[in-house]
Design a protein around this motif. Structure first.
Motif, PDB file in Angstrom:
ATOM      1  N   LEU A 138     102.066  57.344 146.657  1.00  0.00           N
ATOM      2  CA  LEU A 138     102.357  55.915 146.712  1.00  0.00           C
ATOM      3  C   LEU A 138     101.121  55.116 147.110  1.00  0.00           C
ATOM      4  CD1 LEU A 138     105.767  56.172 148.574  1.00  0.00           C
ATOM      5  CD2 LEU A 138     105.443  55.721 146.139  1.00  0.00           C
ATOM      6  N   GLN A 139     100.999  53.939 146.506  1.00  0.00           N
ATOM      7  CA  GLN A 139      99.884  53.051 146.793  1.00  0.00           C
ATOM      8  C   GLN A 139     100.400  51.773 147.457  1.00  0.00           C
ATOM      9  OE1 GLN A 139      96.714  54.136 146.208  1.00  0.00           O
ATOM     10  NE2 GLN A 139      97.785  56.023 145.601  1.00  0.00           N
ATOM     11  N   PRO A 140      99.580  51.127 148.291  1.00  0.00           N
ATOM     12  CA  PRO A 140     100.011  49.874 148.926  1.00  0.00           C
ATOM     13  C   PRO A 140     100.538  48.883 147.897  1.00  0.00           C
ATOM     14  CG  PRO A 140      97.940  50.613 149.871  1.00  0.00           C
ATOM     15  CD  PRO A 140      98.219  51.527 148.707  1.00  0.00           C
ATOM     16  N   GLY A 141     101.632  48.235 148.242  1.00  0.00           N
ATOM     17  CA  GLY A 141     102.250  47.269 147.344  1.00  0.00           C
ATOM     18  C   GLY A 141     103.404  47.836 146.544  1.00  0.00           C
ATOM     19  N   GLY A 165     101.658  49.609 154.044  1.00  0.00           N
ATOM     20  CA  GLY A 165     101.594  48.559 153.036  1.00  0.00           C
ATOM     21  C   GLY A 165     102.583  48.737 151.906  1.00  0.00           C
ATOM     22  N   LEU A 166     103.608  49.556 152.108  1.00  0.00           N
ATOM     23  CA  LEU A 166     104.657  49.750 151.113  1.00  0.00           C
ATOM     24  C   LEU A 166     105.797  48.774 151.374  1.00  0.00           C
ATOM     25  CD1 LEU A 166     104.770  53.652 151.274  1.00  0.00           C
ATOM     26  CD2 LEU A 166     103.590  52.264 149.556  1.00  0.00           C
ATOM     27  N   ARG A 167     106.524  48.436 150.323  1.00  0.00           N
ATOM     28  CA  ARG A 167     107.670  47.537 150.449  1.00  0.00           C
ATOM     29  C   ARG A 167     108.958  48.334 150.264  1.00  0.00           C
ATOM     30  NH1 ARG A 167     105.874  42.782 146.380  1.00  0.00           N
ATOM     31  NH2 ARG A 167     105.164  44.591 145.167  1.00  0.00           N
ATOM     32  N   THR A 168     109.987  47.968 151.011  1.00  0.00           N
ATOM     33  CA  THR A 168     111.221  48.753 150.985  1.00  0.00           C
ATOM     34  C   THR A 168     112.423  47.917 150.569  1.00  0.00           C
ATOM     35  OG1 THR A 168     111.568  48.334 153.359  1.00  0.00           O
ATOM     36  CG2 THR A 168     110.454  50.386 152.743  1.00  0.00           C
ATOM     37  N   ARG A 201     116.098  46.144 139.942  1.00  0.00           N
ATOM     38  CA  ARG A 201     115.082  45.860 138.929  1.00  0.00           C
ATOM     39  C   ARG A 201     114.654  44.396 138.977  1.00  0.00           C
ATOM     40  NH1 ARG A 201     112.368  49.784 138.611  1.00  0.00           N
ATOM     41  NH2 ARG A 201     111.120  48.335 137.382  1.00  0.00           N
ATOM     42  N   GLU A 202     115.586  43.515 139.287  1.00  0.00           N
ATOM     43  CA  GLU A 202     115.239  42.095 139.393  1.00  0.00           C
ATOM     44  C   GLU A 202     114.296  41.860 140.570  1.00  0.00           C
ATOM     45  OE1 GLU A 202     117.428  37.736 139.902  1.00  0.00           O
ATOM     46  OE2 GLU A 202     118.619  39.540 139.493  1.00  0.00           O
ATOM     47  N   ILE A 203     114.530  42.548 141.668  1.00  0.00           N
ATOM     48  CA  ILE A 203     113.671  42.401 142.851  1.00  0.00           C
ATOM     49  C   ILE A 203     112.274  42.952 142.583  1.00  0.00           C
ATOM     50  CG2 ILE A 203     113.319  43.231 145.218  1.00  0.00           C
ATOM     51  CD1 ILE A 203     116.448  43.207 145.431  1.00  0.00           C
ATOM     52  N   GLY A 207     106.599  45.140 139.462  1.00  0.00           N
ATOM     53  CA  GLY A 207     106.050  46.071 140.444  1.00  0.00           C
ATOM     54  C   GLY A 207     106.471  47.504 140.164  1.00  0.00           C
ATOM     55  N   ALA A 208     105.986  48.417 141.000  1.00  0.00           N
ATOM     56  CA  ALA A 208     106.252  49.840 140.808  1.00  0.00           C
ATOM     57  C   ALA A 208     107.295  50.327 141.808  1.00  0.00           C
ATOM     58  CB  ALA A 208     104.965  50.644 140.974  1.00  0.00           C
ATOM     59  N   LEU A 209     108.296  51.045 141.283  1.00  0.00           N
ATOM     60  CA  LEU A 209     109.313  51.692 142.121  1.00  0.00           C
ATOM     61  C   LEU A 209     109.442  53.129 141.639  1.00  0.00           C
ATOM     62  CD1 LEU A 209     111.534  51.864 144.211  1.00  0.00           C
ATOM     63  CD2 LEU A 209     113.080  50.722 142.619  1.00  0.00           C
ATOM     64  N   ARG A 210     108.705  54.028 142.291  1.00  0.00           N
ATOM     65  CA  ARG A 210     108.635  55.419 141.829  1.00  0.00           C
ATOM     66  C   ARG A 210     109.299  56.411 142.770  1.00  0.00           C
ATOM     67  NH1 ARG A 210     103.214  57.487 141.174  1.00  0.00           N
ATOM     68  NH2 ARG A 210     102.518  56.148 142.892  1.00  0.00           N
ATOM     69  N   LEU A 211     109.828  55.933 143.912  1.00  0.00           N
ATOM     70  CA  LEU A 211     110.427  56.849 144.877  1.00  0.00           C
ATOM     71  C   LEU A 211     111.701  56.254 145.456  1.00  0.00           C
ATOM     72  CD1 LEU A 211     110.248  59.465 146.608  1.00  0.00           C
ATOM     73  CD2 LEU A 211     108.966  58.122 148.293  1.00  0.00           C
TER      74      LEU A 211
END
Length: 255
Positions: A138-141, A165-168, A201-203, A207-211
């Motif tokens: 995972l990368q920041p953001g 720096g990850l978003r949840t 998906r709207e949120i 961006g990237a959501l891989r986990l």
């Protein structure tokens, strides 16, 4: 001294007995003797007692994945701790009044550390950290999606992700938890719903959501998978629903 042992696989607490066991001997070379301060009850232990854990030990077996203890005596060649120090035991048999620990089976904790917190330090923080670092680079953001976000592991995921720096996106069953979780660093708090993948998906947008992290199993796995990027990873670490993981071939084959 008193110890708790599992004598039969059954609902809690029927299968667990308090038994008298011999006091440990005075510590020898490289050993310490410590009195138990606190021991937590981990969900994995409840599954073990009920016979639903991945492995079944021979019975009877002593229990206690986590525990904190105060050093009473130290043996020869032990210089890292002294009587009165607080330690975290690394044994899996901590539900007993006294512990005889060898070097490498305990961690000394700082002076003034809360002994109750020390009894919950081994499993959940490590679980949260490893899930965020060992499976997806995972990368920041980037975003991370999780259910049971108000659980012990869930709140640690929120805080560790924020530090990196990850978003949840955090799923809960009660909207009243939103303020509490956002105070810990949660970016988004949602209650479970049928249109959850669309909300996610709207949120996330571009961006990237891989986990996604799953503590529930059952149909919740499919729900998380449907919100992920193509090629994403759902990591299951719990069984709160009591059901096997449910996921459709469409998610596995085409995404």
């Amino acid at each position: 001294m008193l110890a708790l042992e599992l004598h039969q696989f059954a609902t809690v607490p029927e299968g667990v007995r308090g038994v008298e066991v011999p006091e440990p001997h005075q510590p020898g070379k490289g050993e310490i003797l410590a009195r138990l301060a606190y021991a937590s009850i981990n969900p994995a232990e409840l599954l073990l007692v009920e016979g639903r854990y991945a492995s079944r030990p021979e019975l009877p077996v002593r229990l206690g994945i986590e525990g904190s203890a105060v050093v009473e005596a130290v043996g020869e060649d032990v210089e890292s701790v002294r009587p009165g120090d607080l330690v975290m035991s690394l044994l899996r048999t901590n539900w007993t009044e006294r512990l005889l620990l060898q070097q490498g089976q305990f961690v000394k904790l700082p002076e003034g550390f809360d002994a109750r917190m020390a009894a919950m330090l081994k499993v959940n923080p490590a679980t949260a950290q490893l899930m965020l670092s060992e499976f997806v680079n995972l990368q920041p953001g980037e975003w991370v999606l999780q259910n049971a976000a108000n659980s012990a592991v869930g709140v640690l995921v929120i805080q560790l992700a924020k530090q990196r720096g990850l978003r949840t996106i955090n799923l809960v069953r009660r909207s009243s938890l939103e303020t509490e979780l956002k105070a810990l660093g949660a970016d988004v708090v949602l209650t479970d719903s049928e249109n959850l993948p669309e909300q996610v998906r709207e949120i996330v947008g571009s961006g990237a959501l891989r986990l996604a992290l799953d503590a529930v199993a059952g149909p919740a796995v499919e729900q998380l998978a449907a919100g992920l990027d193509t090629g994403g990873t759902v990591l299951n670490y719990g069984l709160l629903s009591g059901q096997p993981c449910h996921i459709s071939p469409n998610q596995l084959v085409f995404r």
